[in-house]
Design an enzyme around this catalytic site. Structure first.
Site, PDB file in Angstrom:
ATOM      1  N   PHE A 158       0.888  -1.225  -0.081  1.00 47.98           N
ATOM      2  CA  PHE A 158       0.039   0.001  -0.018  1.00 47.98           C
ATOM      3  C   PHE A 158       0.927   1.123   0.201  1.00 47.98           C
ATOM      4  O   PHE A 158       0.419   2.377  -0.358  1.00 47.98           O
ATOM      5  CB  PHE A 158      -1.001  -0.161   1.289  1.00 47.98           C
ATOM      6  CG  PHE A 158      -0.314   0.475   2.523  1.00 47.98           C
ATOM      7  CD1 PHE A 158      -0.137   1.762   2.821  1.00 47.98           C
ATOM      8  CD2 PHE A 158       0.049  -0.618   3.481  1.00 47.98           C
ATOM      9  CE1 PHE A 158       0.595   2.217   3.985  1.00 47.98           C
ATOM     10  CE2 PHE A 158       0.752  -0.241   4.615  1.00 47.98           C
ATOM     11  CZ  PHE A 158       1.105   1.250   4.951  1.00 47.98           C
ATOM     12  N   GLU A 183      -4.727  -3.808  -2.344  1.00 48.39           N
ATOM     13  CA  GLU A 183      -6.390  -3.831  -1.907  1.00 48.39           C
ATOM     14  C   GLU A 183      -6.697  -2.283  -1.386  1.00 48.39           C
ATOM     15  O   GLU A 183      -7.734  -1.810  -1.562  1.00 48.39           O
ATOM     16  CB  GLU A 183      -7.009  -4.804  -1.245  1.00 48.39           C
ATOM     17  CG  GLU A 183      -6.854  -4.954  -0.016  1.00 48.39           C
ATOM     18  CD  GLU A 183      -5.786  -5.998   0.071  1.00 48.39           C
ATOM     19  OE1 GLU A 183      -4.633  -5.900  -0.540  1.00 48.39           O
ATOM     20  OE2 GLU A 183      -5.719  -6.830   0.931  1.00 48.39           O
ATOM     21  N   CYS A 231       9.612   2.013   3.384  1.00 46.27           N
ATOM     22  CA  CYS A 231      10.576   0.712   3.735  1.00 46.27           C
ATOM     23  C   CYS A 231      11.990   1.211   3.792  1.00 46.27           C
ATOM     24  O   CYS A 231      12.929   0.561   4.182  1.00 46.27           O
ATOM     25  CB  CYS A 231      10.610  -0.169   2.634  1.00 46.27           C
ATOM     26  SG  CYS A 231      11.139   0.300   1.024  1.00 46.27           S
TER      27      CYS A 231
END
Ligand code: NAD
Length: 496
Positions: free
Chosen positions: A150, A177, A282
């Site tokens: 996401f 999603e 990240c």
């Protein structure tokens, strides 16, 4: 009122099939704004069939034609940046400047992919033996898939799709999603740019769609980016099914600060890298390791700068940091802060008490925690929130040992004015990406991105030349022409 529904994009058109749906939130409002269709096996199968049919022609196209499509794609992306940035801002919540930044880094990969004729050049060795030449050619794999997280709704799909497509493959993307819309725009624009309909497809969905991708025999390779537990499982399941897999996982990035570091650069870098995108990167800096006796100068400066970080929605042009992705994730970040506090850490700035943290949006204020130890869950787990942990080390060796003991190994940075110390750090730190006075060392598109240990399962990193290698396979040809040196022998052939 019926909510908007984001569908799949298959064969060059929007498709809604099946009746499974998921909610899509605007995290700044804390409200469901639309729904997304969830793919089942038939939908994934249709996307793979479309990709296979389109790839048959695309893989045979000249390099020049593929290159022209990539150039046109790059231009169309630039012209549509506002639409993509708006979709990212609404569904992810990151502020406009940050969304524009991730989009620009994604477009850089398309620019690199335009160099496909150069990167895909084979190798040729003339006269490896008398009258014999050897050469190596690279071919596309066929249909390949990408499964994305996401936190970079545009950039991470653009790490994969342009390289896979430029290398001659068909591509099936399964975005998170939670942020389904940007992916559809990326695929639509590829077709508008002259890419064959069906070459770049998007299937929306959850674990079921992922399982279908991993089980589909025609998908030859899977690129995954997401959390470590899922990355490990995708790697194991994908490789067991005979696929090539690169699965990038979570991170815990350290910033080591030596006593000779530029203090202004240290505090600016720590604030930007820990709190940008609410720490949902990240490559975010999660741990600052202060080496030696440096007093509290860095912490005072960082705390002062944190006061000035403006928290708000993507629609607020002055906002610098948006909300977290879900209410559940905000709960989790809060509980990790509470656990560190209960175990004796010192909460210097408490994001739980931020003015925005009590509202309906999923906001959590910038948080600074000193006195963190390796036993605390806040250190052991990836927090993925706007929380900067502070630890101490007596010297550089102790700092390097601390970083190298951590099971994650995405990025690590050192701040120093000493070339010798920086060189030692670069050589001995066990991380895939290293920064020297750069807090978030995300490689440019023509180098490759990826970590070590629990941050990457697989061999090849994404984009750059490794990306092209991941999406192609090599054939080595040994040829003889002209009858020279053609005497056959039953002995194993040697070169002379
Ligand atoms: P996630 O692992 O929950 O989801 C990633 C993808 O996997 C999504 O498409 C999701 O639908 C799917 N998925 C989720 N659970 C699954 C399951 N059990 N089985 C099969 N598929 C599943 O990750 P996220 O929360 O979307 O993203 C955040 C994570 O991604 C963080 O851990 C972050 O560090 C990591 N990340 C890593 C990099 C990197 O380059 N190493 C880059 C960006 C994000």
């Amino acid at each position: 009122m019926t909510k908007d529904l984001v569908g799949h994009y298959i064969g060059g058109r929007s498709v809604v099939e099946g009746d499974r749906r998921g909610p899509v939130f605007n995290p700044a409002l804390g409200e469901e704004v639309r729904q997304v269709a969830f793919a089942d096996g038939d939908t994934v199968g249709a996307a793979v069939d479309a990709a296979e049919a389109a790839q048959a022609g695309w893989g045979e196209e000249s390099l020049a034609r593929r290159q022209r499509v990539m150039f046109a794609y790059r231009d169309l992306l630039q012209r549509n940046s506002d639409r993509i940035v708006a979709a990212v801002g609404e569904e992810h919540g990151k502020v406009a400047g940050d969304a524009a930044g991730e989009f620009a880094r994604g477009v850089e990969v398309v620019e690199f992919a335009c160099s496909l004729p150069q990167v895909l050049k084979g190798q040729f060795s003339e006269s490896v033996s008398r009258g014999v030449d050897a050469y190596t050619l690279r071919f596309p794999l066929g249909v390949v898939a990408g499964i994305t997280p996401f936190n970079f709704p545009a950039m991470v799909p653009l790490w994969m799709a342009p390289i896979a497509l430029a290398a001659g493959n068909g591509f099936v993307l399964k975005p998170s999603e939670k942020v389904p819309s940007a992916a559809v725009l990326l695929a639509e624009l590829f077709v508008e740019a002259g890419g064959p309909p069906g070459l770049f497809n998007v299937v929306q969905g959850d674990q079921e769609a992922v399982a279908e991708i991993l089980g589909h025999p025609k998908i030859k390779a899977v690129s995954f980016v997401g959390s470590t537990a899922v990355a490990r499982s995708i790697y194991e399941r994908g490789t067991q099914a005979g696929k090539r897999v690169q699965a990038l996982g979570g991170a815990k990035n350290h910033m080591v600060v030596l006593p000779d570091a530029d203090p202004e650069l240290v505090s600016d870098s720590a604030v930007a890298a820990a709190f940008g995108s609410s720490g949902e990167r990240c490559m975010a800096i999660s741990v600052m390791v202060i080496v030696g006796e440096q007093g509290e100068k860095h912490l005072d400066a960082i705390a002062a700068k944190m006061e000035g970080v403006r928290v708000g929605s993507a629609l607020d042009p002055r906002a610098e940091m948006g909300p977290l992705i879900t209410a559940a994730h905000r709960e989790r970040v809060g509980s990790l802060v509470a656990e560190a506090e209960a175990k004796g850490a010192n909460i210097l700035v408490d994001g739980r008490k931020h003015a925005m943290a009590g509202g309906p949006g999923f906001f959590f204020g910038p948080t600074l925690i000193d006195g963190v130890t390796v036993e605390m869950e806040a250190y052991r787990q990836e927090i993925f929130g706007p929380v900067l942990l502070v630890m101490r080390a007596r010297d550089l060796g102790e700092a390097i040992e601390l970083v190298n003991r951590n099971p994650y190994a995405n990025g690590a940075a050192i701040f120093t004015e000493s070339g010798g110390a920086a060189r030692r750090f670069v050589r001995t730190i066990d991380s895939g990406m290293v920064g020297v006075n750069v807090p978030i060392p995300v490689p440019v598109a023509y180098h490759s991105f990826g970590g070590f240990k629990n941050s990457l399962f697989g061999d090849l990193h994404v984009h750059g030349e490794e990306g092209f290698r991941f999406y192609t396979r090599a054939k080595a040809v040994t040829q003889r022409w002209g009858g020279e040196g053609s005497a056959a022998t039953l002995h194993f052939v040697t070169n002379n």
